[in-house]
Design an enzyme around this catalytic site. Structure first.
Site, PDB file in Angstrom:
ATOM      1  N   GLY A   1       0.783  -1.230   0.000  1.00 12.92           N
ATOM      2  CA  GLY A   1       0.000   0.000   0.000  1.00 12.92           C
ATOM      3  C   GLY A   1       0.809   1.272   0.000  1.00 12.92           C
ATOM      4  CB  SER A   2       4.314   2.212  -0.777  1.00 11.62           C
ATOM      5  OG  SER A   2       4.503   1.890  -2.130  1.00 11.62           O
ATOM      6  CG  ASN A   3       1.932   3.414  -5.694  1.00 11.77           C
ATOM      7  OD1 ASN A   3       2.296   4.444  -6.254  1.00 11.77           O
ATOM      8  ND2 ASN A   3       2.570   2.258  -5.825  1.00 11.77           N
TER       9      ASN A   3
ATOM     10  CG  LEU B   1      -1.803  -8.222  -7.143  1.00 15.86           C
ATOM     11  CD1 LEU B   1      -0.819  -9.192  -6.500  1.00 15.86           C
ATOM     12  CD2 LEU B   1      -1.131  -7.470  -8.281  1.00 15.86           C
TER      13      LEU B   1
ATOM     14  CG  ASN C   1      -3.575  -0.829 -12.925  1.00 11.82           C
ATOM     15  OD1 ASN C   1      -3.387  -0.940 -11.707  1.00 11.82           O
ATOM     16  ND2 ASN C   1      -2.952  -1.593 -13.802  1.00 11.82           N
TER      17      ASN C   1
ATOM     18  CG  HIS D   1       1.864  -2.555 -15.516  1.00  9.44           C
ATOM     19  ND1 HIS D   1       1.391  -3.712 -14.933  1.00  9.44           N
ATOM     20  CD2 HIS D   1       2.925  -2.928 -16.277  1.00  9.44           C
ATOM     21  CE1 HIS D   1       2.129  -4.732 -15.333  1.00  9.44           C
ATOM     22  NE2 HIS D   1       3.070  -4.297 -16.143  1.00  9.44           N
TER      23      HIS D   1
ATOM     24  CG  ASP E   1      -1.450  -4.982 -16.799  1.00 11.90           C
ATOM     25  OD1 ASP E   1      -1.877  -4.293 -15.857  1.00 11.90           O
ATOM     26  OD2 ASP E   1      -0.790  -6.023 -16.633  1.00 11.90           O
TER      27      ASP E   1
ATOM     28  CD  GLU F   1       4.562   1.933  -9.234  1.00 12.72           C
ATOM     29  OE1 GLU F   1       3.841   1.778  -8.241  1.00 12.72           O
ATOM     30  OE2 GLU F   1       4.920   0.993  -9.948  1.00 12.72           O
TER      31      GLU F   1
HETATM   32  C1  GAR Z   1       3.290  -1.186  -7.541  1.00  7.95           C
HETATM   33  O1  GAR Z   1       4.607  -1.216  -8.006  1.00  7.95           O
HETATM   34  C2  GAR Z   1       2.317  -1.324  -8.690  1.00  7.95           C
HETATM   35  O2  GAR Z   1       2.771  -0.725  -9.880  1.00  7.95           O
HETATM   36  C3  GAR Z   1       2.266  -2.806  -8.851  1.00  7.95           C
HETATM   37  O3  GAR Z   1       2.215  -3.299  -7.545  1.00  7.95           O
HETATM   38  C4  GAR Z   1       2.993  -2.440  -6.706  1.00  7.95           C
HETATM   39  C5  GAR Z   1       2.212  -2.130  -5.465  1.00  7.95           C
HETATM   40  O4  GAR Z   1       3.026  -1.497  -4.528  1.00  7.95           O
HETATM   41  N1  GAR Z   1       1.112  -3.190  -9.620  1.00  7.95           N
HETATM   42  C6  GAR Z   1       1.170  -4.171 -10.521  1.00  7.95           C
HETATM   43  O5  GAR Z   1       2.156  -4.854 -10.729  1.00  7.95           O
HETATM   44  C7  GAR Z   1      -0.137  -4.382 -11.281  1.00  7.95           C
HETATM   45  N2  GAR Z   1       0.056  -5.215 -12.416  1.00  7.95           N
HETATM   46  P1  GAR Z   1       2.410  -0.796  -3.239  1.00  7.95           P
HETATM   47  O6  GAR Z   1       1.475  -1.806  -2.570  1.00  7.95           O
HETATM   48  O7  GAR Z   1       3.580  -0.489  -2.379  1.00  7.95           O
HETATM   49  O8  GAR Z   1       1.680   0.426  -3.698  1.00  7.95           O
END
Ligand code: GAR
Length: 187
Positions: free
Chosen positions: A12-14, A85, A102, A104, A145, A174
């Site tokens: 969940g950092s984003n 996911l 989304n 990616h 995607d 990101e």
């Molecule tokens: C992120 O890097 C995002 O781009 C990726 O999962 C990570 C989640 O990080 N998403 C995918 O690969 C989708 N196909 P986070 O939980 O630290 O935000």
């Protein structure tokens, strides 16, 4: 004031960056966290931030309108996928036309599709010997995607890079871009 729901499966950092970005905003705020994975870090973030969260069930998500109704009742304007996911079912895509986005961790259409997430993406990019990678923010349709791109940002890959160091570079992009683009799309 627009209401954002973040869908996430992992750390969940984003999600955290987007919550922080809108914390004092008069335009939008994160009002719901949707997660499919018990124990995921994003659920702790929701708790700490006092943002309501729901843990969704597969059967209801893929074979009913249950969560669409819930999102509508919560007056959600935009759904932001941040490391979520599961594929988004067609009924949910159609309930929020052009309002599901989304991120990616690669330059789509390369390295996208089922199973291409997180470290699998960075391992594939490094194995292929690519000289650059980056992020793609895109609208969501019924395929993995595949929706129309909104923004791509790039980073250089050096010969010393590993999947882990590339992941760190991409995550920085990101965090820098996702909150800004979500705001741009909402306003
Ligand atoms: C992120 O890097 C995002 O781009 C990726 O999962 C990570 C989640 O990080 N998403 C995918 O690969 C989708 N196909 P986070 O939980 O630290 O935000």
């Amino acid at each position: 004031m627009k209401n954002i729901a973040i869908f996430a499966s992992g750390t969940g950092s984003n999600a955290q960056k987007i919550i922080d970005h809108f914390r004092n905003s008069d335009k939008a705020r994160v009002t719901l966290i949707v997660c499919n994975k018990p124990g995921a870090g994003v659920l702790q973030i929701a708790e700490r931030e006092a943002i309501p969260s729901i843990l969704i069930e597969k059967e209801l998500f893929f074979h009913s309108d249950h969560y669409i109704k819930l999102l509508q009742e919560a007056a959600i304007d935009m759904v932001v996928l941040a490391g979520f996911l599961w594929k988004i079912p067609a009924n949910l895509v159609h309930a929020f036309p052009d309002h599901i986005v989304n991120i990616h961790p690669a330059l789509l259409p390369k390295y996208g599709g089922k199973g291409m997430y997180g470290h699998f993406v960075h391992e594939a990019v490094i194995s292929a010997g690519d000289k650059e990678s980056g992020i793609t923010i895109h609208y969501v349709n019924e395929k993995y995607d595949d929706g129309a791109p909104i923004l791509q940002e790039r980073c250089i890959i050096t010969p010393e890079d590993t999947p882990e160091s590339l992941a760190a570079k991409v995550l920085m992009l990101e965090h820098q871009w996702y909150p800004v683009i979500v705001e741009r799309l909402l306003t």
